[in-house]
Enzyme design. Structure first.
Site, short mmCIF file in Angstrom:
data_model
loop_
_atom_site.label_atom_id
_atom_site.label_comp_id
_atom_site.label_asym_id
_atom_site.label_seq_id
_atom_site.Cartn_x
_atom_site.Cartn_y
_atom_site.Cartn_z
CB SER A 299 -0.95 -0.22 1.51
OG SER A 299 -2.08 0.96 1.08
CG ASP A 310 7.22 4.87 -12.21
OD1 ASP A 310 7.80 3.81 -12.09
OD2 ASP A 310 5.80 4.79 -12.37
CE LYS A 324 -4.93 -2.40 1.41
NZ LYS A 324 -4.98 -0.96 0.91
#
Length: 464
Positions: A299, A310, A324
């Protein structure tokens, strides 16, 4: 006949009130009574079943309790992270994000339904009394923990400072159960711990994301970046971090990013779709970062890892994360009840869905345990989001297809969910034996040397 009709009408009204109770309490305003023929038929069947059980079941039943359990079943059938919470469980959820509570100071879980100590928290009553990782709690104040819900056991162990509680544990290698007489204290939950591994190289461990996490990380960074340390590389340890507050994951990521998207959440409703962006605070953090992740990183920790990966801001090292990638919101209902339900999915800055896929590390390095040869180590010792019953698909349109049966079978149950505790004492000697930390440190030092940094080439490694 008249009595039966009145009784049936009463039950019918109870069902209608119960449904309206949770839907209006959750913030909806639609009219359920005429929303669809199928809904009406379903509620009528529910009323019939409730009526039959109340009249004919072998023991007297509590109608209110039956309705609550029906709602719990309905909500939990949506996905593994949606739940209808009784007041005790809802209160515990709110406490967990505040950073302190009254209790004895242990992290617990229920692998295979057995109440087990994951770790005692440093300098708490449980830690000082000698409760150890792996202890199985068999009694709390003389009452057996068999068939006890996790939230119920937590409630029994928590309480005001100064009050006593007796914990009975079974410990492997000990013939008789061990009884601990403990006095509750205020337990501060440290979500951030740090240490300097060697001159110029810092280590930050985040165990979960709670209200003060960003503030605590910023404080550590300020110290690392001071003239005393002049940091050249940072290890951010998110292994076995189960997540927490979305806003804290966003702001922690923002500490290391100048601009761009941190995470996108996309829901069925427009109000549940949003881009979270970084802000330039003019703080120069040009040092290299390695983020450690594991199958227990979930999460909020996946949001941080995905954002830094990224944007090319950090190298991710470890094993694929839990996966998750869904967003839950919590609504307060009347009488202290709470409703936690899923409203959206997470996407990394590059548009990758985290759900049931996780964050794949740039460099795969498995955790090495002292008692195992690295070649004999199983590739994946963690349960993942994809192993959970009723898990969401990575993309919403895939949900329209017929879902495969859950992999929650014997082969999945046989997986080990071994967790090296991140709640114990943080010290240099322990980190020296951690192969993932040492690999990350070597990468940071090597990168600094190759880029003409001030690292001394003749400086020996921390682990010799």
């Amino acid at each position: 006949m008249k009595l039966t009709e009145n009784r049936h009408l009463k039950l019918w009204m109870v069902v209608i009130c119960a449904v309206i109770f949770w839907t209006i309490g959750a913030g909806y305003s639609r009219d359920l009574s005429a929303s669809s023929e199928e809904t009406y038929k379903g509620l009528k069947t529910f009323s019939d079943v409730l009526d039959i059980i109340e009249k004919n079941y072998v023991d007297e039943v509590d109608t209110k309790e039956l309705i609550q359990k029906a709602i719990q079943g309905m909500v939990h059938s949506l996905d593994p992270h949606s739940s209808f919470m009784p007041p005790e469980a809802f209160e515990d959820l709110k406490i967990d994000t505040k950073g302190k509570f009254g209790g004895i100071g242990i992290v617990i879980s229920m692998p295979k339904g057995i109440l087990t100590v994951i770790s005692p928290i440093e300098n708490t009553p449980a830690y000082k009394a000698g409760i150890k990782t792996g202890d199985i709690i068999i009694k709390i104040d003389g009452e057996s923990t068999k068939d006890m819900m996790l939230w119920e056991s937590v409630k029994r162990m928590r309480g005001p400072k100064g009050e006593k509680v007796v914990i009975t544990v079974f410990r492997k290698g000990t013939p008789e159960p061990i009884e601990f007489n403990l006095v509750r204290d205020i337990i501060p939950v440290e979500s951030v711990k740090s240490i300097v591994l060697k001159p110029g190289y810092g280590y930050i461990r985040i165990t979960n994301f709670q209200n003060n996490t960003t503030k605590d990380v910023a404080k550590v960074l300020k110290d690392f970046e001071s003239d005393n340390h002049r940091i050249k590389g940072l290890i951010l340890d998110l292994r076995d971090n189960p997540g927490g507050l979305l806003d804290q994951a966003v702001t922690v990521s923002d500490l290391f990013l100048k601009d761009g998207i941190i995470v996108t959440i996309k829901g069925r409703l427009g109000k549940h779709t949003k881009n979270y962006r970084a802000h330039n605070d003019d703080t120069d953090r040009n040092y290299s970062i390695v983020v450690l992740v594991s199958g227990g990183s979930a999460s909020a920790s996946e949001i941080v890892a995905g954002a830094l990966q990224d944007h090319g801001r950090a190298l991710i090292l470890g094993t694929t994360t839990f996966g998750k990638g869904s967003v839950q919101t919590v609504e307060s209902l009347r009488d202290g009840y709470g409703l936690k339900y899923t409203i959206a999915r997470y996407y990394t800055p590059n548009g990758r869905s985290i759900q049931a896929l996780g964050i794949k590390p740039d460099i795969v390095v498995k955790q090495r345990f002292l008692e195992e040869d690295e070649e004999d180590k199983p590739e994946d010792i963690y349960f993942k989001e994809k192993d959970l019953k009723n898990h969401l698909d990575a993309e919403p349109d895939k949900g329209k297809q017929k879902k495969k049966k859950s992999e929650n079978n014997d082969s999945v149950k046989e997986k080990k969910h071994e967790i090296q505790s991140r709640h114990g004492v943080l010290n240099l000697e322990t980190l020296k034996m951690d192969n993932q930390v040492m690999r990350a440190l070597d990468i940071l030092v090597g990168y600094d040397i190759l880029n003409g940094g001030k690292a001394q080439k003749d400086e020996s490694n921390i682990d010799g």
